[in-house]
Design a protein around this motif. Structure first.
Motif, PDB file in Angstrom:
ATOM      1  N   CYS A  53      47.774  33.926  37.224  1.00 30.50           N
ATOM      2  CA  CYS A  53      46.170  34.450  36.816  1.00 30.50           C
ATOM      3  C   CYS A  53      46.132  35.211  35.681  1.00 30.50           C
ATOM      4  O   CYS A  53      45.399  36.099  35.589  1.00 30.50           O
ATOM      5  CB  CYS A  53      45.825  35.268  38.104  1.00 30.50           C
ATOM      6  SG  CYS A  53      45.648  34.200  39.510  1.00 30.50           S
ATOM      7  N   SER A  54      47.534  35.336  34.697  1.00 33.42           N
ATOM      8  CA  SER A  54      47.309  36.299  33.804  1.00 33.42           C
ATOM      9  C   SER A  54      46.193  35.993  32.820  1.00 33.42           C
ATOM     10  O   SER A  54      45.415  37.054  32.315  1.00 33.42           O
ATOM     11  CB  SER A  54      48.772  36.314  33.127  1.00 33.42           C
ATOM     12  OG  SER A  54      48.892  34.836  32.610  1.00 33.42           O
ATOM     13  N   ASN A  55      45.730  34.737  32.318  1.00 37.14           N
ATOM     14  CA  ASN A  55      44.942  34.521  31.414  1.00 37.14           C
ATOM     15  C   ASN A  55      43.691  33.830  32.205  1.00 37.14           C
ATOM     16  O   ASN A  55      42.762  33.571  31.661  1.00 37.14           O
ATOM     17  CB  ASN A  55      45.444  33.503  30.450  1.00 37.14           C
ATOM     18  CG  ASN A  55      46.092  32.429  31.055  1.00 37.14           C
ATOM     19  OD1 ASN A  55      45.870  32.139  32.264  1.00 37.14           O
ATOM     20  ND2 ASN A  55      46.546  31.511  30.011  1.00 37.14           N
ATOM     21  N   VAL A  93      38.496  42.656  36.175  1.00 35.90           N
ATOM     22  CA  VAL A  93      40.002  42.811  35.705  1.00 35.90           C
ATOM     23  C   VAL A  93      40.760  42.645  36.955  1.00 35.90           C
ATOM     24  O   VAL A  93      40.245  43.048  38.135  1.00 35.90           O
ATOM     25  CB  VAL A  93      40.454  44.231  35.046  1.00 35.90           C
ATOM     26  CG1 VAL A  93      39.562  44.477  33.893  1.00 35.90           C
ATOM     27  CG2 VAL A  93      40.473  45.388  35.955  1.00 35.90           C
ATOM     28  N   GLU A  94      41.913  42.032  37.077  1.00 42.68           N
ATOM     29  CA  GLU A  94      43.301  42.142  37.936  1.00 42.68           C
ATOM     30  C   GLU A  94      43.801  43.215  37.811  1.00 42.68           C
ATOM     31  O   GLU A  94      44.356  43.360  37.067  1.00 42.68           O
ATOM     32  CB  GLU A  94      43.717  40.807  37.780  1.00 42.68           C
ATOM     33  CG  GLU A  94      44.908  40.638  38.982  1.00 42.68           C
ATOM     34  CD  GLU A  94      45.611  39.444  38.950  1.00 42.68           C
ATOM     35  OE1 GLU A  94      46.491  39.179  39.631  1.00 42.68           O
ATOM     36  OE2 GLU A  94      45.135  38.525  37.995  1.00 42.68           O
ATOM     37  N   GLU A  95      43.807  44.268  38.824  1.00 49.97           N
ATOM     38  CA  GLU A  95      44.417  45.417  38.757  1.00 49.97           C
ATOM     39  C   GLU A  95      45.927  45.655  38.769  1.00 49.97           C
ATOM     40  O   GLU A  95      46.472  46.508  38.524  1.00 49.97           O
ATOM     41  CB  GLU A  95      43.728  46.636  39.801  1.00 49.97           C
ATOM     42  CG  GLU A  95      43.810  46.050  41.135  1.00 49.97           C
ATOM     43  CD  GLU A  95      43.087  47.207  42.025  1.00 49.97           C
ATOM     44  OE1 GLU A  95      43.092  48.297  41.750  1.00 49.97           O
ATOM     45  OE2 GLU A  95      42.662  46.659  43.006  1.00 49.97           O
ATOM     46  N   ARG A 102      48.345  49.236  44.391  1.00 49.79           N
ATOM     47  CA  ARG A 102      49.424  48.660  43.767  1.00 49.79           C
ATOM     48  C   ARG A 102      50.250  47.438  44.722  1.00 49.79           C
ATOM     49  O   ARG A 102      51.000  46.911  44.328  1.00 49.79           O
ATOM     50  CB  ARG A 102      50.412  49.927  43.414  1.00 49.79           C
ATOM     51  CG  ARG A 102      50.079  50.905  42.568  1.00 49.79           C
ATOM     52  CD  ARG A 102      50.852  51.988  42.639  1.00 49.79           C
ATOM     53  NE  ARG A 102      50.219  52.927  41.816  1.00 49.79           N
ATOM     54  CZ  ARG A 102      50.621  53.103  40.269  1.00 49.79           C
ATOM     55  NH1 ARG A 102      51.388  52.194  39.700  1.00 49.79           N
ATOM     56  NH2 ARG A 102      50.022  54.155  39.599  1.00 49.79           N
ATOM     57  N   SER A 103      49.600  47.329  45.932  1.00 48.79           N
ATOM     58  CA  SER A 103      50.432  46.316  46.712  1.00 48.79           C
ATOM     59  C   SER A 103      49.241  45.583  47.709  1.00 48.79           C
ATOM     60  O   SER A 103      48.241  46.401  47.897  1.00 48.79           O
ATOM     61  CB  SER A 103      51.509  46.968  47.410  1.00 48.79           C
ATOM     62  OG  SER A 103      51.102  47.887  48.423  1.00 48.79           O
ATOM     63  N   GLY A 104      49.575  44.486  48.215  1.00 53.40           N
ATOM     64  CA  GLY A 104      49.025  43.814  49.099  1.00 53.40           C
ATOM     65  C   GLY A 104      47.537  43.222  48.644  1.00 53.40           C
ATOM     66  O   GLY A 104      47.298  43.413  47.465  1.00 53.40           O
ATOM     67  N   GLY A 105      46.636  42.484  49.392  1.00 51.35           N
ATOM     68  CA  GLY A 105      45.644  42.040  49.241  1.00 51.35           C
ATOM     69  C   GLY A 105      45.584  40.658  48.617  1.00 51.35           C
ATOM     70  O   GLY A 105      46.350  39.775  48.538  1.00 51.35           O
ATOM     71  N   ASP A 106      44.504  40.173  48.167  1.00 49.83           N
ATOM     72  CA  ASP A 106      44.127  38.703  47.826  1.00 49.83           C
ATOM     73  C   ASP A 106      44.162  38.856  46.273  1.00 49.83           C
ATOM     74  O   ASP A 106      43.404  39.686  45.582  1.00 49.83           O
ATOM     75  CB  ASP A 106      42.769  38.383  48.377  1.00 49.83           C
ATOM     76  CG  ASP A 106      42.463  37.028  47.897  1.00 49.83           C
ATOM     77  OD1 ASP A 106      43.153  36.554  46.963  1.00 49.83           O
ATOM     78  OD2 ASP A 106      41.990  36.352  48.604  1.00 49.83           O
ATOM     79  N   ASP A 107      44.911  37.980  45.492  1.00 52.76           N
ATOM     80  CA  ASP A 107      45.159  38.121  43.933  1.00 52.76           C
ATOM     81  C   ASP A 107      43.822  37.520  43.216  1.00 52.76           C
ATOM     82  O   ASP A 107      43.812  37.747  42.146  1.00 52.76           O
ATOM     83  CB  ASP A 107      46.373  37.266  43.691  1.00 52.76           C
ATOM     84  CG  ASP A 107      46.331  35.874  43.783  1.00 52.76           C
ATOM     85  OD1 ASP A 107      45.367  35.492  44.425  1.00 52.76           O
ATOM     86  OD2 ASP A 107      47.107  35.184  43.539  1.00 52.76           O
ATOM     87  N   ARG A 134      34.771  46.345  43.661  1.00 51.51           N
ATOM     88  CA  ARG A 134      35.741  45.357  43.948  1.00 51.51           C
ATOM     89  C   ARG A 134      35.072  44.251  44.783  1.00 51.51           C
ATOM     90  O   ARG A 134      34.369  44.366  45.626  1.00 51.51           O
ATOM     91  CB  ARG A 134      36.879  46.063  44.995  1.00 51.51           C
ATOM     92  CG  ARG A 134      38.101  46.727  44.201  1.00 51.51           C
ATOM     93  CD  ARG A 134      39.202  46.938  45.272  1.00 51.51           C
ATOM     94  NE  ARG A 134      40.259  47.648  44.591  1.00 51.51           N
ATOM     95  CZ  ARG A 134      40.375  48.999  44.465  1.00 51.51           C
ATOM     96  NH1 ARG A 134      39.688  49.590  45.383  1.00 51.51           N
ATOM     97  NH2 ARG A 134      41.315  49.534  43.798  1.00 51.51           N
ATOM     98  N   THR A 135      35.530  43.271  44.121  1.00 48.02           N
ATOM     99  CA  THR A 135      34.747  41.796  44.626  1.00 48.02           C
ATOM    100  C   THR A 135      35.622  40.834  44.775  1.00 48.02           C
ATOM    101  O   THR A 135      36.497  40.426  44.143  1.00 48.02           O
ATOM    102  CB  THR A 135      33.501  41.563  43.446  1.00 48.02           C
ATOM    103  OG1 THR A 135      32.954  42.591  43.268  1.00 48.02           O
ATOM    104  CG2 THR A 135      32.854  40.184  43.974  1.00 48.02           C
TER     105      THR A 135
END
Length: 466
Positions: A22-24, A385-387, A361-366, A428-429
């Motif tokens: 998901c970088s770009n 942004v993806e944090e 910094r960890s966990g969750g849905d990308d 956050r969405t």
């Protein structure tokens, strides 16, 4: 031969593991990011997988031998000649690619050194599993015919649209901060309008239309200014089906406090809490339980019933129905950083607006994003942004904790909207575009095609003063 197949498949799956995810963000799929799914950002026939558009294929189809592409049909037009992948066969994938089982997307075949031919096995030796449509089926990975087929984007313009939004909001605009839950469902019949093939924005009232072209759009860093259009005629509110919103049953703690149902009544969707006697229009507060970093995750499910004359069945499928509930958003305030507890004043010569938060910094849905958005009439600025991005080759994640809204975009918004106070959201969405099953005519054509968008969010709301 078994050794060749194992070597090739191992190389191929290793290649998948290091592909950019998901970088770009070329696309944003629906539901589980590990399940390829159709999305409006990808061409017809492609699926979105970890932020990339990949050609879809049918890994469950039986192989079809061929001598040339002229012997293949339109569903698998390419005659592939690849010794590692199984010889001559028809495939939707291109030469040098393979259809990955369970994912059903085309990926390049990794280079593999073919060993010398081993001793020929005897009649009693176990037989290797035969390749399927240019795909390998190693031990423990077998395509299941009963697996649900991901929906594909209809070949006709959309005739209906539906928007579903579940939120826990902290409104900082009143004199005393107000915490509240919110559920919004809107449906439209788009057929009176000629603006059928863009993105319909039912998150705004009245609804706007976002054309596919980039005219009037400007993107700086991760923020975009765009002009929206009003429908050329009045579009009609419509019943797209009964919407149910409830906790993911796989999590013991309730994710959403209550069970809710949105039903189309007298020209609009009415939301009721249906686990009470009698049902009530009052939402619980808090409505949703926010996920906890390194602790309890929460998820909720959407379900929409079939609507005669509009959809061809109930939806979404299971892999698209579940939405991760985002973590709380904790702003960091300091000199030069936006504080939504007071109006955010944009001077005559605009300056950049800086938003900063405590990152997770960890966990969750990308596919959860941190974002800023402001709607001002027929124009808007949106940022996301993806944090936390995990590097592809290991190491510490790449952390983002800042969004900068450019002064140039703010100047464009002032010109488009004029002076005034406008709501600004810091949030956050988790959102996704979904595809409801189209309604088919007896001749095989499509009677209707529905575009659907669902949001689950944690939002802080302030005032932007232009």
């Amino acid at each position: 031969m078994v050794g060749w197949l194992a070597t090739a498949f191992a190389g191929m799956t290793a290649g998948l593991a290091v592909q950019p995810g998901c970088s770009n963000q070329a696309c944003r799929g629906s539901g589980d990011p590990d399940v390829p799914s159709p999305t409006v950002e990808c061409p017809a026939g492609d699926l979105c997988y970890h932020g990339r558009c990949l050609r879809g294929c049918n890994a469950g189809q039986a192989p079809l031998s061929c001598g040339s592409s002229d012997e293949c049909d339109g569903s698998r037009p390419n005659c592939i000649n690849d010794q590692i992948a199984g010889g001559l066969f028809c495939s939707v994938c291109d030469e040098g690619q393979v259809c990955v089982p369970s994912l059903s997307v085309c990926q390049p075949i990794a280079e593999a050194e073919i060993p010398e031919e081993p001793n020929r096995p005897g009649p009693e030796a176990p037989k290797p599993v035969f390749p399927i449509d240019a795909s390998f089926t190693p031990t423990g990975l077998r395509p299941t015919p009963s697996d649900p087929t991901p929906p594909t984007r209809p070949s006709v313009p959309y005739t209906h649209a539906i928007f579903m939004d579940v939120a826990q909001e902290l409104d900082l605009r009143p004199s005393a901060p107000l915490e509240r839950g919110s559920i919004t469902v809107r449906g439209l019949d788009l057929r009176p309008s000629q603006l059928l093939d863009g993105r319909w924005r039912l998150d705004q009232v009245p609804p706007r239309w976002e054309p596919k072209t980039t005219t009037g759009t400007n993107t700086i860093d991760r923020c975009t200014f765009r002009r929206l259009q009003r429908p050329d005629v009045e579009v009609i509110p419509a019943n797209i089906g009964k919407v149910q919103i409830f906790s993911d049953s796989r999590i013991t703690a309730p994710s959403i406090n209550g069970e809710y149902q949105a039903t189309f009544v007298a020209g609009a969707y009415q939301v009721l809490r249906v686990d009470t006697t009698p049902p009530t229009a009052t939402l619980a507060n808090p409505l949703i339980n926010l996920s906890v970093p390194d602790g309890q995750p929460y998820q909720l499910d959407f379900g929409v019933s079939v609507e005669a004359g509009v959809t061809g069945g109930s939806w979404p499928p299971a892999h698209e129905a579940t939405f991760f509930i985002p973590f709380d958003l904790v702003p960091v305030t300091s000199v030069g950083v936006v504080d939504l507890k007071v109006p955010v004043v944009v001077p005559a010569a605009p300056e950049d607006l800086v938003f900063r938060w405590v990152p997770v910094r960890s966990g969750g849905d990308d596919v959860v994003r941190v974002g800023v958005r402001v709607h001002a009439g027929d124009a808007e600025i949106t940022c996301d942004v993806e944090e936390s991005i995990q590097p592809f080759r290991g190491g510490a994640p790449i952390i983002t904790d800042t969004i900068i809204v450019s002064a140039r975009l703010l100047a464009s918004l002032r010109v488009a909207a004029g002076a005034g106070d406008y709501p600004i959201y810091f949030e956050r969405t988790r959102n996704a575009l979904l595809l409801a099953p189209a309604l088919e005519r007896p001749d095989g054509g499509l009677e209707s095609a529905v575009t659907a968008e669902a949001w689950v969010r944690r939002s802080l709301i302030g005032t932007l003063r232009l």
